[in-house]
Motif scaffolding. Structure first.
Motif, PDB file in Angstrom:
ATOM      1  N   LYS A  85       0.812  -1.214   0.000  1.00 50.40           N
ATOM      2  CA  LYS A  85       0.000   0.000   0.000  1.00 50.40           C
ATOM      3  C   LYS A  85       0.845   1.264   0.000  1.00 50.40           C
ATOM      4  O   LYS A  85       0.339   2.349  -0.299  1.00 50.40           O
ATOM      5  N   LYS A  86       2.131   1.141   0.333  1.00 52.19           N
ATOM      6  CA  LYS A  86       3.022   2.295   0.384  1.00 52.19           C
ATOM      7  C   LYS A  86       4.007   2.284  -0.790  1.00 52.19           C
ATOM      8  O   LYS A  86       4.988   3.027  -0.777  1.00 52.19           O
ATOM      9  N   SER A  87       3.732   1.454  -1.778  1.00 54.34           N
ATOM     10  CA  SER A  87       4.645   1.284  -2.912  1.00 54.34           C
ATOM     11  C   SER A  87       3.960   1.641  -4.218  1.00 54.34           C
ATOM     12  O   SER A  87       2.858   2.203  -4.228  1.00 54.34           O
ATOM     13  N   VAL A  88       4.588   1.307  -5.324  1.00 57.70           N
ATOM     14  CA  VAL A  88       4.008   1.566  -6.647  1.00 57.70           C
ATOM     15  C   VAL A  88       2.743   0.742  -6.872  1.00 57.70           C
ATOM     16  O   VAL A  88       2.014   0.963  -7.845  1.00 57.70           O
ATOM     17  N   PHE A  89       2.469  -0.191  -5.969  1.00 59.20           N
ATOM     18  CA  PHE A  89       1.287  -1.046  -6.106  1.00 59.20           C
ATOM     19  C   PHE A  89       0.071  -0.522  -5.347  1.00 59.20           C
ATOM     20  O   PHE A  89      -0.937  -1.212  -5.234  1.00 59.20           O
ATOM     21  N   LYS A  90       0.150   0.687  -4.834  1.00 62.47           N
ATOM     22  CA  LYS A  90      -0.935   1.214  -4.002  1.00 62.47           C
ATOM     23  C   LYS A  90      -2.266   1.311  -4.748  1.00 62.47           C
ATOM     24  O   LYS A  90      -3.333   1.269  -4.122  1.00 62.47           O
ATOM     25  N   ASN A  91      -2.210   1.439  -6.092  1.00 57.84           N
ATOM     26  CA  ASN A  91      -3.450   1.531  -6.869  1.00 57.84           C
ATOM     27  C   ASN A  91      -3.822   0.216  -7.544  1.00 57.84           C
ATOM     28  O   ASN A  91      -4.764   0.175  -8.339  1.00 57.84           O
ATOM     29  N   TRP A  92      -3.081  -0.831  -7.248  1.00 57.77           N
ATOM     30  CA  TRP A  92      -3.395  -2.135  -7.817  1.00 57.77           C
ATOM     31  C   TRP A  92      -4.532  -2.778  -7.016  1.00 57.77           C
ATOM     32  O   TRP A  92      -4.761  -2.437  -5.857  1.00 57.77           O
ATOM     33  N   THR A  93      -5.208  -3.725  -7.646  1.00 55.54           N
ATOM     34  CA  THR A  93      -6.324  -4.423  -6.995  1.00 55.54           C
ATOM     35  C   THR A  93      -5.855  -5.757  -6.424  1.00 55.54           C
ATOM     36  O   THR A  93      -5.194  -6.536  -7.127  1.00 55.54           O
ATOM     37  N   ILE A  94      -6.152  -6.000  -5.169  1.00 51.92           N
ATOM     38  CA  ILE A  94      -5.817  -7.282  -4.549  1.00 51.92           C
ATOM     39  C   ILE A  94      -6.903  -8.302  -4.912  1.00 51.92           C
ATOM     40  O   ILE A  94      -8.062  -8.144  -4.540  1.00 51.92           O
ATOM     41  N   LYS A  95      -6.503  -9.322  -5.674  1.00 51.49           N
ATOM     42  CA  LYS A  95      -7.449 -10.339  -6.136  1.00 51.49           C
ATOM     43  C   LYS A  95      -7.505 -11.544  -5.196  1.00 51.49           C
ATOM     44  O   LYS A  95      -8.559 -12.142  -4.999  1.00 51.49           O
ATOM     45  N   LYS A  96      -6.365 -11.891  -4.645  1.00 52.75           N
ATOM     46  CA  LYS A  96      -6.315 -13.030  -3.734  1.00 52.75           C
ATOM     47  C   LYS A  96      -5.386 -12.710  -2.579  1.00 52.75           C
ATOM     48  O   LYS A  96      -4.376 -12.023  -2.745  1.00 52.75           O
ATOM     49  N   TYR A  97      -5.740 -13.202  -1.403  1.00 50.71           N
ATOM     50  CA  TYR A  97      -4.898 -12.976  -0.223  1.00 50.71           C
ATOM     51  C   TYR A  97      -5.050 -14.133   0.748  1.00 50.71           C
ATOM     52  O   TYR A  97      -6.161 -14.592   1.016  1.00 50.71           O
ATOM     53  N   LYS A  98      -3.925 -14.601   1.242  1.00 45.85           N
ATOM     54  CA  LYS A  98      -3.941 -15.674   2.244  1.00 45.85           C
ATOM     55  C   LYS A  98      -2.809 -15.431   3.235  1.00 45.85           C
ATOM     56  O   LYS A  98      -1.684 -15.123   2.843  1.00 45.85           O
ATOM     57  N   ARG A  99      -3.137 -15.549   4.509  1.00 46.55           N
ATOM     58  CA  ARG A  99      -2.128 -15.391   5.553  1.00 46.55           C
ATOM     59  C   ARG A  99      -2.270 -16.522   6.552  1.00 46.55           C
ATOM     60  O   ARG A  99      -3.382 -16.871   6.964  1.00 46.55           O
ATOM     61  N   GLU A 100      -1.147 -17.074   6.953  1.00 47.10           N
ATOM     62  CA  GLU A 100      -1.120 -18.101   7.991  1.00 47.10           C
ATOM     63  C   GLU A 100       0.006 -17.790   8.957  1.00 47.10           C
ATOM     64  O   GLU A 100       1.047 -17.253   8.566  1.00 47.10           O
ATOM     65  N   SER A 101      -0.196 -18.124  10.211  1.00 48.02           N
ATOM     66  CA  SER A 101       0.845 -17.922  11.215  1.00 48.02           C
ATOM     67  C   SER A 101       0.961 -19.170  12.080  1.00 48.02           C
ATOM     68  O   SER A 101       0.004 -19.946  12.215  1.00 48.02           O
ATOM     69  N   PHE A 102       2.119 -19.360  12.641  1.00 52.08           N
ATOM     70  CA  PHE A 102       2.362 -20.531  13.473  1.00 52.08           C
ATOM     71  C   PHE A 102       3.520 -20.242  14.425  1.00 52.08           C
ATOM     72  O   PHE A 102       4.326 -19.329  14.186  1.00 52.08           O
ATOM     73  N   LYS A 103       3.587 -21.021  15.482  1.00 57.16           N
ATOM     74  CA  LYS A 103       4.657 -20.860  16.465  1.00 57.16           C
ATOM     75  C   LYS A 103       5.755 -21.857  16.161  1.00 57.16           C
ATOM     76  O   LYS A 103       5.542 -23.072  16.193  1.00 57.16           O
ATOM     77  N   ASN A 104       6.941 -21.339  15.837  1.00 52.77           N
ATOM     78  CA  ASN A 104       8.084 -22.188  15.519  1.00 52.77           C
ATOM     79  C   ASN A 104       8.793 -22.582  16.819  1.00 52.77           C
ATOM     80  O   ASN A 104       9.567 -21.812  17.377  1.00 52.77           O
ATOM     81  N   THR A 105       8.512 -23.791  17.280  1.00 46.35           N
ATOM     82  CA  THR A 105       9.098 -24.271  18.541  1.00 46.35           C
ATOM     83  C   THR A 105      10.486 -24.867  18.344  1.00 46.35           C
ATOM     84  O   THR A 105      11.121 -25.300  19.311  1.00 46.35           O
ATOM     85  N   ASN A 106      10.955 -24.897  17.104  1.00 43.40           N
ATOM     86  CA  ASN A 106      12.308 -25.400  16.845  1.00 43.40           C
ATOM     87  C   ASN A 106      13.373 -24.369  17.176  1.00 43.40           C
ATOM     88  O   ASN A 106      14.558 -24.675  17.210  1.00 43.40           O
ATOM     89  N   LEU A 107      12.928 -23.122  17.405  1.00 45.68           N
ATOM     90  CA  LEU A 107      13.848 -22.057  17.767  1.00 45.68           C
ATOM     91  C   LEU A 107      13.776 -21.806  19.265  1.00 45.68           C
ATOM     92  O   LEU A 107      12.757 -22.051  19.909  1.00 45.68           O
ATOM     93  N   ALA A 108      14.864 -21.323  19.825  1.00 43.89           N
ATOM     94  CA  ALA A 108      14.903 -21.021  21.257  1.00 43.89           C
ATOM     95  C   ALA A 108      15.302 -19.559  21.444  1.00 43.89           C
ATOM     96  O   ALA A 108      16.434 -19.191  21.121  1.00 43.89           O
ATOM     97  N   PRO A 109      14.419 -18.727  21.989  1.00 47.43           N
ATOM     98  CA  PRO A 109      13.031 -19.075  22.362  1.00 47.43           C
ATOM     99  C   PRO A 109      12.156 -19.226  21.113  1.00 47.43           C
ATOM    100  O   PRO A 109      12.514 -18.756  20.041  1.00 47.43           O
ATOM    101  N   PRO A 110      10.990 -19.871  21.255  1.00 51.13           N
ATOM    102  CA  PRO A 110      10.067 -20.046  20.121  1.00 51.13           C
ATOM    103  C   PRO A 110       9.655 -18.692  19.531  1.00 51.13           C
ATOM    104  O   PRO A 110       9.583 -17.687  20.244  1.00 51.13           O
ATOM    105  N   VAL A 111       9.410 -18.687  18.231  1.00 54.00           N
ATOM    106  CA  VAL A 111       9.072 -17.443  17.527  1.00 54.00           C
ATOM    107  C   VAL A 111       7.775 -17.638  16.739  1.00 54.00           C
ATOM    108  O   VAL A 111       7.570 -18.687  16.115  1.00 54.00           O
ATOM    109  N   TRP A 112       6.906 -16.615  16.778  1.00 58.12           N
ATOM    110  CA  TRP A 112       5.710 -16.638  15.945  1.00 58.12           C
ATOM    111  C   TRP A 112       6.085 -16.199  14.533  1.00 58.12           C
ATOM    112  O   TRP A 112       6.656 -15.131  14.340  1.00 58.12           O
ATOM    113  N   GLU A 113       5.806 -17.043  13.582  1.00 59.81           N
ATOM    114  CA  GLU A 113       6.128 -16.749  12.195  1.00 59.81           C
ATOM    115  C   GLU A 113       4.851 -16.650  11.368  1.00 59.81           C
ATOM    116  O   GLU A 113       3.814 -17.197  11.736  1.00 59.81           O
ATOM    117  N   PHE A 114       4.950 -15.943  10.245  1.00 58.66           N
ATOM    118  CA  PHE A 114       3.802 -15.839   9.344  1.00 58.66           C
ATOM    119  C   PHE A 114       4.277 -15.956   7.902  1.00 58.66           C
ATOM    120  O   PHE A 114       5.458 -15.765   7.598  1.00 58.66           O
TER     121      PHE A 114
END
Length: 216
Positions: A85-114
């Motif tokens: 939204k702050k780039s040259v794409f601010k006037n483009w149309t978003i046709k598809k969007y998907k977001r997922e997040s998860f807690k990576n417990t393989n890292l110490a300390p665990p980190v929330w990733e998306f």
């Protein structure tokens, strides 16, 4: 074409690839010590193009492997949907969007990733982006696929459909012999640390379209 891409992928895996990338391979004039010899002609890339040393010729297409950030940041660095939204794409149309997040417990300390998948369109032009915040990844956002068909869309350093091949080549090479203009209708850049390839197609020595194609 599929067999060719598989072969290119094999080359990338086989050779030892540097994980280092430049901030931008444009706007810098320092010459590389590499020389690309093709059919008796010499191409000299800019040092910042960070040419990997590997190339493939397939019919009228020249594939060059590069470690430059331009292959996945051709519009500048983007990190998530909000950055669009702050780039040259601010006037483009978003046709598809998907977001997922998860807690990576393989890292110490665990980190929330998306991770996010975003598809945007502007007229005939369309691009798909992938974003993540993986602390172990070397990049966190890139164009996964897409195509640009008109000059209303401009990449870094004024690269756009309609520009002449000589001006285009001057952005990446100190020397690109005019004798190769007709030999290669397509100039393609393969990222050495990502799975994306950029295809720049020329017609009558003018940039006709730009395509971003993922490796299989």
């Amino acid at each position: 074409m599929k067999n060719n891409i598989v072969f290119i992928y094999f080359l990338i895996i086989t050779f030892s690839l540097s994980p280092t990338v430049c901030i931008s391979c444009l706007g810098q004039n320092e010459m590389s010590t590499d020389t690309i010899n093709i059919e008796g002609f010499k191409i000299i890339p800019l040092k910042a193009f960070d040419y990997n040393g590997n190339l493939v010729i397939k019919e009228d297409t020249l594939f060059l492997v590069t470690c430059c950030n331009f292959v996945f940041y051709p519009f500048g660095k983007l990190t998530d949907k909000n950055s669009l939204k702050k780039s040259v794409f601010k006037n483009w149309t978003i046709k598809k969007y998907k977001r997922e997040s998860f807690k990576n417990t393989n890292l110490a300390p665990p980190v929330w990733e998306f991770f996010e998948y975003v598809q945007v369109t502007f007229g005939k032009n369309k691009l798909s982006f992938f974003f993540d915040n993986d602390p172990e990844a070397s990049t966190h956002g890139y164009i996964s696929k897409g195509e640009i068909w008109d000059n209303k869309v401009e990449l870094l350093q004024h690269i756009k459909v309609g520009m002449d091949i000589n001006t285009f080549c001057s952005k990446f090479f100190v020397n690109y012999p005019p004798e190769l203009y007709k030999r290669f209708r397509v100039i393609s850049f393969i990222s050495c640390i990502s799975d994306i390839t950029q295809h720049f197609t020329f017609k009558n020595e003018k940039l006709s379209n730009i395509k971003f194609v993922p490796q299989p």
